[in-house]
Write an enzyme that holds these catalytic residues in place. Structure first.
Site, short mmCIF file in Angstrom:
data_model
loop_
_atom_site.label_atom_id
_atom_site.label_comp_id
_atom_site.label_asym_id
_atom_site.label_seq_id
_atom_site.Cartn_x
_atom_site.Cartn_y
_atom_site.Cartn_z
N THR A 26 46.83 48.66 34.32
CA THR A 26 45.83 49.04 33.31
C THR A 26 45.87 50.56 33.32
OG1 THR A 26 44.49 47.08 33.73
CG2 THR A 26 43.32 48.92 32.83
N GLU A 48 47.00 44.18 30.35
CA GLU A 48 46.97 43.27 31.50
C GLU A 48 48.12 43.56 32.45
OE1 GLU A 48 45.68 40.05 34.07
OE2 GLU A 48 44.81 41.65 32.88
N ASP A 84 43.76 36.04 32.26
CA ASP A 84 42.56 36.31 33.07
C ASP A 84 41.59 35.13 33.07
OD1 ASP A 84 43.12 38.74 34.17
OD2 ASP A 84 41.93 39.92 32.77
N GLY A 135 44.07 48.58 38.02
CA GLY A 135 44.35 47.87 39.26
C GLY A 135 43.88 46.44 39.31
N GLY A 136 43.66 45.77 38.17
CA GLY A 136 43.20 44.39 38.22
C GLY A 136 41.89 44.29 38.98
#
Length: 576
Positions: free
Chosen positions: A388, A408, A430, A475-476
């Protein structure tokens, strides 16, 4: 026509992790993008103008993390009203999506197959986020804000190691799509480090978006090309990859709307911490963790004591995140309960100074908090993508933007829209990959027009209505722990903002093992944590934050990563 990478690029602006001065600040992962934002400020634009221009430039130079094929969350602080507002530009599932979008023959699809497909593509929200932000708070129109990025895409930029590596990491799947191969693997190879990369197709797309006020995407020619790419992915003839088609229709694009949402708010050490509300889990999870830590004076704790509390608070807040957060249009999100100090105190009492809570921890019920009890069932973490981008901007009037945007995974779905020069997201991954079970709550299952849960956590901290700092990270799911660690490092441990951003990271997300960077594992405090019972695994890199901070004399401090993702680019209008 795709122009291959060519040698002879001019040197880009330098990567600088920190600058302090007057007139406003911009911080992003990329020096060309930060410079474009800074130029907007120098010409009299405000923070929103600069944020949109910077984001558009990142779509050129950081296209594997974000761009017009994705979505994000835009947070704005208005210095005149001292109010924080947010825009939810999260992607949505097509209207035809069901709760078994990623279930085939009764079993969940492998993540890698779901990711590289039309099935994973959500309706993009980034362009409409830019448009609405400019209309509400900006001084530039869309054409003016996109013009610098359009020019950058035409003239090209110098390929650095990060850009090259991201293509190498995705070369196998990029090579399976004609449009992606032609753009990013000219001659069968990634553009060489030091060469010039140009994307005239994207430049033309930006120009058309501006000329039509986005109508070409949300119902017109660009939209039709996007729909065709999703429904009939441009797979190279003879490819062995099983690329499933998606079901986005032009009507899904025409119906898309950015949502205006109230931010989350909690207090920490007497400061107001604002975050992003659901469908992002960033605001509630960061806020809950801070509330859990509120009862401990972390400024007087040893490094082992501080990190132990940080890890355990992250574990518990993640357990609650997974149980309760989803699209608020489809399920009731008890945000007030999750952010109440009373609820946090019932979680904090579970943390012991000399022992580690087993994981995964059960979630608790914020609607009926019971001291030291978890009553809402088990909640295990699913790993997700960690790419991201985040940018942070301030202007001379004191307005601030914290903006996290994404496609994503690194490289998104892997599909470049033919002739248009941008990658499509794989954001729908997600959602949960499970068949619904009667009686078991699943707030994050797919659904028609639904927004998947996110971990993005743009954050603005105020002191009596005045900005203290703004921060965010890619970083999710590690975004949340990165923001918590930076905030506590700066506010509790009295690290400088740069040192708080640079500090080695760990990211506990309700799992038996805590991923951590090499620098964290090498620290003397890690042995003490292991003696308590913490277990760690090594993660090469966690997050890539940017931040701005307001000094008491009115100067802005812009901060970016010193080394992660090759180092970021912090800029102020006038250094001093």
């Amino acid at each position: 026509m795709v122009v291959p990478a060519q040698a002879g690029a001019a040197e880009p602006p330098p990567r600088v992790p920190e600058q302090v001065g007057w007139g406003g600040a911009v911080s992003s992962v990329d020096p060309d993008a930060s410079q474009i934002g800074l130029d907007v400020l120098r010409r009299g634009g405000n923070a929103v103008d600069a944020a949109v221009a910077t984001a558009a430039a990142l779509g050129v130079t950081d296209p594997f993390s974000a761009g017009i094929g994705g979505g994000g969350f835009f947070m704005y602080y208005d210095a005149r009203t001292r109010r924080v507002s947010t825009l939810d530009g999260r992607e949505t599932a097509p209207r035809s999506a069901t709760d078994q979008l990623f279930v085939e023959n009764g079993a969940p699809l492998p993540f890698s197959e779901a990711m590289t497909s039309g099935l994973s593509v959500g309706v993009p929200g980034t362009p409409k986020t830019w448009q609405l932000a400019l209309r509400k708070w900006g001084t530039l129109n869309l054409r003016e804000a996109l013009a610098p990025a359009e020019a950058l895409a035409r003239r090209g930029f110098l390929v650095d190691q990060t850009f090259n590596t991201q293509i190498v990491n995705n070369a196998a799947r990029f090579a399976d799509f004609t449009s992606t191969r032609d753009l990013y693997l000219p001659g069968g190879q990634p553009p060489a480090v030091g060469s010039t990369f140009r994307n005239p197709q994207l430049a033309d797309t930006y120009r058309e978006l501006a000329r039509t006020e986005l109508a070409s995407l949300y119902g017109g020619a660009i939209g039709r090309d996007l729909v065709n790419a999703v429904r009939k992915p441009p797979v190279v003839p003879g490819s062995a990859r099983n690329v499933r088609a998606g079901d986005i229709k032009l009507s899904d694009l025409t119906r898309y709307q950015v949502e205006r949402r109230d931010p989350t708010r909690t207090t920490y050490r007497g400061l107001d911490v604002y975050g992003m509300a659901a469908p992002s889990s960033g605001g509630t999870t960061v806020g809950e963790a801070l509330n859990i830590l509120e009862s401990t004076d972390l400024s007087k704790a040893t490094d082992v004591e501080y990190l132990h509390r940080f890890i355990e608070a992250s574990k518990l807040s993640f357990a609650d995140r997974l149980r309760w957060i989803g699209d608020p249009a489809f399920s009731r999100v008890p945000a007030d309960g999750l952010l109440s100090q009373k609820f946090a105190d019932t979680r904090a009492c579970l943390i012991k100074p000399d022992a580690v809570l087993p994981a995964p921890q059960p979630a608790a019920d914020p609607r009926n908090p019971q001291p030291c009890q978890a009553t809402a069932g088990l909640s295990a973490q699913r790993e997700d993508a960690e790419r991201t981008t985040h940018l942070t901007v301030a202007d001379r009037w004191g307005n601030v933007v914290a903006y996290t945007l994404t496609i994503e995974a690194e490289g998104g779905s892997g599909i470049v829209v033919p002739g248009r020069g941008f990658l499509l997201n794989n954001e729908l991954t997600d959602f949960e990959f499970v068949a619904p079970t009667p009686g078991v709550p699943h707030p994050n299952l797919p659904g028609p027009g639904k927004r998947p849960r996110s971990s993005m956590a743009p954050t603005i901290v105020l002191d009596h209505g005045q900005v203290v700092l703004a921060v965010g990270s890619p970083g999710g799911a590690t975004i949340i722990t990165t923001v918590i660690q930076i905030l506590t490092g700066r506010l509790d441990r009295e690290l400088s903002l740069l040192d708080a951003v640079a500090a080695p990271r760990a990211s506990q997300r309700n799992a038996a093992t805590t991923p951590a960077e090499a620098g964290f594992l090498a620290a003397a405090s890690t042995a003490g944590l292991q003696a308590i019972g913490h277990r760690f695994s090594q993660n090469a890199e966690i997050g890539a934050a940017t931040a701005v901070e307001r000094a008491k004399d009115g100067r802005w401090r812009a901060v970016a990563e010193p080394t992660r993702r090759g180092g970021g680019a912090a800029r102020v209008v006038k250094v001093g």
